[in-house]
Design a protein around this motif. Structure first.
Motif, PDB file in Angstrom:
ATOM      1  N   UNK A   1      -4.958 -23.959  14.690  1.00  0.00           N
ATOM      2  CA  UNK A   1      -5.848 -23.713  13.548  1.00  0.00           C
ATOM      3  C   UNK A   1      -5.729 -22.275  13.048  1.00  0.00           C
ATOM      4  N   UNK A   2      -5.597 -21.326  13.965  1.00  0.00           N
ATOM      5  CA  UNK A   2      -5.455 -19.919  13.576  1.00  0.00           C
ATOM      6  C   UNK A   2      -4.160 -19.714  12.784  1.00  0.00           C
ATOM      7  N   UNK A   3      -3.061 -20.309  13.269  1.00  0.00           N
ATOM      8  CA  UNK A   3      -1.773 -20.136  12.593  1.00  0.00           C
ATOM      9  C   UNK A   3      -1.758 -20.806  11.225  1.00  0.00           C
ATOM     10  N   UNK A   4      -2.426 -21.924  11.098  1.00  0.00           N
ATOM     11  CA  UNK A   4      -2.528 -22.609   9.809  1.00  0.00           C
ATOM     12  C   UNK A   4      -3.193 -21.690   8.786  1.00  0.00           C
ATOM     13  N   UNK A   5      -4.307 -21.081   9.182  1.00  0.00           N
ATOM     14  CA  UNK A   5      -5.022 -20.183   8.272  1.00  0.00           C
ATOM     15  C   UNK A   5      -4.188 -18.979   7.877  1.00  0.00           C
ATOM     16  N   UNK A   6      -3.523 -18.370   8.849  1.00  0.00           N
ATOM     17  CA  UNK A   6      -2.693 -17.197   8.555  1.00  0.00           C
ATOM     18  C   UNK A   6      -1.517 -17.564   7.654  1.00  0.00           C
ATOM     19  N   UNK A   7      -0.934 -18.731   7.904  1.00  0.00           N
ATOM     20  CA  UNK A   7       0.210 -19.166   7.111  1.00  0.00           C
ATOM     21  C   UNK A   7      -0.132 -19.370   5.652  1.00  0.00           C
ATOM     22  N   UNK A   8      -1.256 -20.014   5.402  1.00  0.00           N
ATOM     23  CA  UNK A   8      -1.703 -20.249   4.022  1.00  0.00           C
ATOM     24  C   UNK A   8      -1.962 -18.924   3.317  1.00  0.00           C
ATOM     25  N   UNK A   9      -2.536 -17.977   4.041  1.00  0.00           N
ATOM     26  CA  UNK A   9      -2.873 -16.664   3.474  1.00  0.00           C
ATOM     27  C   UNK A   9      -1.624 -15.853   3.110  1.00  0.00           C
ATOM     28  N   UNK A  10      -0.557 -15.970   3.938  1.00  0.00           N
ATOM     29  CA  UNK A  10       0.611 -15.114   3.750  1.00  0.00           C
ATOM     30  C   UNK A  10       1.729 -15.736   2.914  1.00  0.00           C
ATOM     31  N   UNK A  11       1.659 -17.049   2.666  1.00  0.00           N
ATOM     32  CA  UNK A  11       2.750 -17.737   1.967  1.00  0.00           C
ATOM     33  C   UNK A  11       3.079 -17.118   0.613  1.00  0.00           C
ATOM     34  N   UNK A  12       2.079 -16.906  -0.206  1.00  0.00           N
ATOM     35  CA  UNK A  12       2.304 -16.372  -1.556  1.00  0.00           C
ATOM     36  C   UNK A  12       2.993 -15.029  -1.576  1.00  0.00           C
ATOM     37  N   UNK A  13       2.419 -13.998  -0.912  1.00  0.00           N
ATOM     38  CA  UNK A  13       3.024 -12.659  -0.944  1.00  0.00           C
ATOM     39  C   UNK A  13       4.445 -12.603  -0.391  1.00  0.00           C
ATOM     40  N   UNK A  14       4.744 -13.394   0.640  1.00  0.00           N
ATOM     41  CA  UNK A  14       6.063 -13.336   1.274  1.00  0.00           C
ATOM     42  C   UNK A  14       7.175 -13.713   0.295  1.00  0.00           C
ATOM     43  N   UNK A  15       7.026 -14.829  -0.397  1.00  0.00           N
ATOM     44  CA  UNK A  15       8.096 -15.292  -1.284  1.00  0.00           C
ATOM     45  C   UNK A  15       8.104 -14.560  -2.623  1.00  0.00           C
ATOM     46  N   UNK A  16       6.949 -14.038  -3.012  1.00  0.00           N
ATOM     47  CA  UNK A  16       6.895 -13.259  -4.251  1.00  0.00           C
ATOM     48  C   UNK A  16       7.705 -11.970  -4.123  1.00  0.00           C
ATOM     49  N   UNK A  17       7.827 -11.469  -2.893  1.00  0.00           N
ATOM     50  CA  UNK A  17       8.533 -10.211  -2.658  1.00  0.00           C
ATOM     51  C   UNK A  17      10.051 -10.375  -2.616  1.00  0.00           C
TER      52      UNK A  17
END
Length: 443
Positions: free
Chosen positions: A106-122
């Motif tokens: 559950x912790x990794x799911x939350x972190x993944x959703x939060x970081x997905x956008x910024x990672x690929x935008x960069x």
């Protein structure tokens, strides 16, 4: 106990194979999960979408890294206790570690959703590829908990002498994945997100069956009231750290491959890397399956202090790995064009890149099996430090060196040579540590 008979039998090739063949078949079939996604995505959507699957791989490898650490490390700790006849304590630890997996998921799911956008935008990617990356990963992360439990239940079924059931789960999950890939992508037009959902639902089969099987007291390992033992979690994490490092570093190396290919060739190069990784992953699954299969036996004999059986098991294993290596190298080289053509047509620029790359990378299969077995063996012997050194050096240090140097000297061919050269360097380290620890463990 009948469930322990396999550990009491003589160590012969026949008895070993009865135990490990279902596991080998299972890991080979599990390797199809990602490959099937790539197959449908490349043929129904396009090679840009195939590139996106590889670009999301580092994030997915993070999920795999945590689950692999807890599964392999936990299995070694628990089966060692079973060998020491601490049966009830092992079952308490088993339940505790499964609950830890749920929390971490559950912790990794939350972190993944939060970081997905910024990672690929960069990243310097086309809008289409960025869209594919976000869509695939956001759907995939929904199944984080089932993926963690699937990896754990897979190994615990093997340890409980239910390898055949684990194989059936993998086959059922793989078939479901294949069917849903076509239905969701072609039928419901869900695009690359449909491929992610199909994969997640396929993984969930083993999770559901595991909850049922381990909920019954007749199973060698089964759920009971857990006891929080921080030392057990620490030992499991330490023992499985090498496998975690391998998975993490695989993600990092994938990023390095992607960035280097983007620099030399562009997005077509990333698609070619994806195809070659599928081929290597499929071949490596044979070694991984064997190593997973014998790991509970190694742990049990170590806990039992049965050096005679331990020594014979290791000797037979090395011979088996050598024979598998010869077969996989020959098959990969001879079948290069048919394998690549499944993902890219001959008129696609990705095709020629992948054919050339696969023929060069095939040399790595001579060494990979021994390195995988060495790392897995030390994990099973509860020596997470040596296993971690092997895994980290093989997957990161040596790959980092070869990826930096060889492309500068040889261009694109240097990228393909990086893996074989890194695996050869790792083989020397594996051999040295194997000989150094021989007297300590009596193998």
């Amino acid at each position: 106990m009948e469930s322990q008979n396999v550990y009491e039998k003589p160590v012969t090739l026949k008895n070993i194979f009865k135990f490990v063949v279902p596991t080998i078949a299972m890991t080979v079939f599990m390797s199809f999960y990602t490959m099937v996604d790539g197959l449908f995505v490349s043929n129904l959507i396009g090679t840009k979408a195939l590139s996106a699957i590889n670009l999301t791989a580092p994030v997915i490898q993070l999920v795999t890294a945590i689950s692999t650490m807890l599964a392999t490390g936990g299995s070694a700790v628990i089966m060692k206790k079973m060998g020491e006849q601490k049966v009830e304590e092992a079952r308490e630890d088993f339940t505790f570690l499964i609950l830890v997996n749920v929390f971490v998921g559950f912790v990794m799911w939350g972190l993944g959703v939060w970081l997905t956008g910024p990672v690929f935008a960069a990243m310097n990617l086309s809008e289409d590829v960025v869209h594919y990356c976000r869509e695939y990963l956001s759907r995939y992360l929904i199944f984080t908990v089932p993926i963690l439990l699937m990896n754990n239940f897979t190994l615990y079924m093997i340890a409980s002498e239910k390898a055949t059931l684990s194989l059936i789960c993998s086959v059922a999950g793989g078939v479901l994945n294949m069917i849903l890939d076509y239905v969701l992508i072609a039928g419901f037009h869900m695009g690359i997100g449909g491929a992610a959902v199909a994969t997640g639902l396929g993984y969930s089969v083993t999770m559901v069956v595991g909850l049922v099987v381990f909920g019954k007291k007749k199973s060698l390992l089964h759920f009971k009231k857990p006891v929080f033992r921080l030392r057990v979690l620490a030992n499991a994490a330490a023992n499985g750290s090498s496998e975690m490092a391998t998975a993490l570093v695989t993600g990092i190396v994938t990023m390095m491959f992607n960035w280097t290919m983007l620099h030399y060739v562009g997005e077509d190069g990333v698609a070619a890397v994806t195809i070659i990784m599928y081929v290597l992953m499929f071949a490596s699954s044979l070694y991984t399956g064997y190593s997973y299969g014998v790991a509970p036996m190694l742990s049990f004999y170590y806990g039992e202090q049965n050096h005679e059986k331990l020594k014979k098991l290791v000797a037979v294993s090395l011979k088996v790995i050598a024979k598998i290596s010869v077969i996989t190298v020959a098959a990969s080289f001879l079948l290069t064009k048919p394998l690549v053509s499944v993902f890219a047509r001959p008129d696609n620029p990705v095709y020629d890149l992948a054919v050339t790359g696969n023929r060069i990378c095939t040399a790595a299969l001579v060494f990979i099996g021994f390195n995988i077995f060495a790392s897995g063996m030390f994990t099973a012997l509860s020596n997470g430090v040596v296993s971690a050194v092997l895994a980290f050096s093989r997957s990161f240090v040596f790959m980092f060196i070869t990826m930096l140097v060889l492309p500068l000297l040889l261009g694109v061919n240097g990228i393909w040579l990086a893996t074989p050269v890194a695996e050869l360097m790792a083989l020397f380290l594996s051999g040295a540590l194997f000989l150094k620890n021989r007297k300590r463990y009596g193998y």
